[in-house]
Design an enzyme around this catalytic site. Structure first.
Site, short mmCIF file in Angstrom:
data_model
loop_
_atom_site.label_atom_id
_atom_site.label_comp_id
_atom_site.label_asym_id
_atom_site.label_seq_id
_atom_site.Cartn_x
_atom_site.Cartn_y
_atom_site.Cartn_z
N GLY A 97 10.31 115.26 -2.14
CA GLY A 97 10.98 116.49 -2.55
C GLY A 97 10.01 117.62 -2.81
N HIS B 93 7.00 120.32 5.00
CA HIS B 93 8.10 119.34 5.17
C HIS B 93 9.05 119.79 6.27
CE1 HIS B 93 7.07 118.55 0.81
NE2 HIS B 93 7.01 117.34 1.32
N GLY C 28 3.23 113.43 7.90
CA GLY C 28 2.33 114.56 8.12
C GLY C 28 0.88 114.11 8.18
N SER D 297 1.15 122.05 0.11
CA SER D 297 1.34 120.84 -0.70
C SER D 297 2.23 121.20 -1.88
CB SER D 297 -0.02 120.36 -1.23
OG SER D 297 0.17 119.49 -2.32
N SER D 298 3.06 120.26 -2.28
CA SER D 298 3.91 120.51 -3.45
C SER D 298 3.05 120.76 -4.68
CB SER D 298 4.84 119.32 -3.70
OG SER D 298 5.51 119.01 -2.51
#
Ligand code: PAF
Length: 287
Positions: free
Chosen positions: A35, A41, A152, A190-191
């Site tokens: 998430g 993503h 990824g 990146s999150s």
């Protein structure tokens, strides 16, 4: 407004949806995520959509791949926003299992890829990380039974380890790799970038810049030890604390002898304040 994909939260609901597509001859791609979705993503979803008739995205912040002092409890969670992004990307189904759906109280199984693919770099700093990842990915594969799954290149070790697991366990699932997506200044998406303070955010692109320079040095014939020494120096000089900077064979991740003679990958992890950044770039052999 784009139609939002259906959300399912249990294994029977997931299997029912997948079964009905299969009956109609559709192929299915799974995009496993934790998430806090971003453009990186979305490129995985795009790859899935190009290669399969239906795309399932899973969102599960997997507790077993986080170490005791890592960011599991504060890992960004925004299901609503993710759902809207997946609607725009035209994903077909969102699978959001809870921790009890994934791990019963007496859960006792580990799937581990052993050896050089997982023992060094991320595996040294985060000792239980890959066992957590492989176990949850194996579970997601068995729950969904996709034809293919997309990962990824940002998590390069993870990608190679998943490919190994699928081969070793005869899982009939094709693994598709999607290239790293970067911000305009080169920082890999990146999150965890959301944790960077404004000052850290201005320093963070140095990682990619240094890695490109080191890759150029290696391709130009500089010996591995020298190039890595220089690279570590440049990173530390830019205020990035180096966890590792390594160049490895691009397929096996085995260490290299003195020079880059075959396709290789330069991989790094650095700490910037409280944030850990990872990145990797290809290194082309000397001509
Ligand atoms: O790359 C990730 O986001 C995670 O490691 C994955 C593959 C979803 C497993 O939890």
């Amino acid at each position: 407004m784009a139609q939002r994909p259906q959300i399912v939260r249990t294994i029977p609901q997931l299997r029912k949806a997948v079964r009905s597509w299969r009956r109609r001859g559709k192929t299915i791609a799974l995009v496993p995520t934790m998430g806090a979705l971003h453009a990186g993503h979305m490129s995985l979803v795009e790859t899935a959509k190009k290669n399969a008739n239906r795309t399932v995205v899973s969102i599960f912040v997997n507790p077993t791949q986080f170490g005791p002092n890592e960011d599991f409890s504060i890992y960004p969670r925004h299901e609503q926003q993710d759902w809207e992004m997946l609607a725009k990307a035209k994903a077909d189904l969102l699978y959001v299992p809870s921790v009890p759906v994934m791990y019963s109280e007496d859960f006792s199984t580990n799937v581990e890829v052993l050896g050089h693919l997982t023992s060094r770099m991320e595996g040294s700093t985060r000792p239980h990380h890959f066992a957590g990842v492989m176990t949850v990915v194996a579970k997601l594969f068995l729950q969904c039974l996709p034809d293919m799954a997309v990962f990824g290149e940002k998590d390069y070790q993870q990608l190679l380890a998943v490919q190994r697991m699928v081969l070793d366990l005869d899982m009939p699932i094709e693994i598709l790799a999607a290239p790293i997506v970067r911000e305009e200044d080169g920082l890999a998406m990146s999150s965890r970038n959301a944790y960077l303070s404004p000052t850290e955010r201005t320093l963070a692109p140095r990682l990619y810049q240094v890695m490109q320079n080191v890759a150029k040095e290696l391709s130009g014939g500089r010996p591995v030890n020298e190039a890595l020494y220089l690279g570590r120096d440049w990173l530390e000089g830019a205020g990035l604390r180096v966890d590792y900077l390594e160049v490895r064979d691009a397929n096996t991740l085995l260490p290299l002898e003195e020079y880059v003679n075959d396709p290789a990958r330069l991989l790094a992890a650095v700490n910037l304040g409280q944030v850990r950044l990872i990145d990797n770039v290809p290194v082309y052999p000397m001509h």
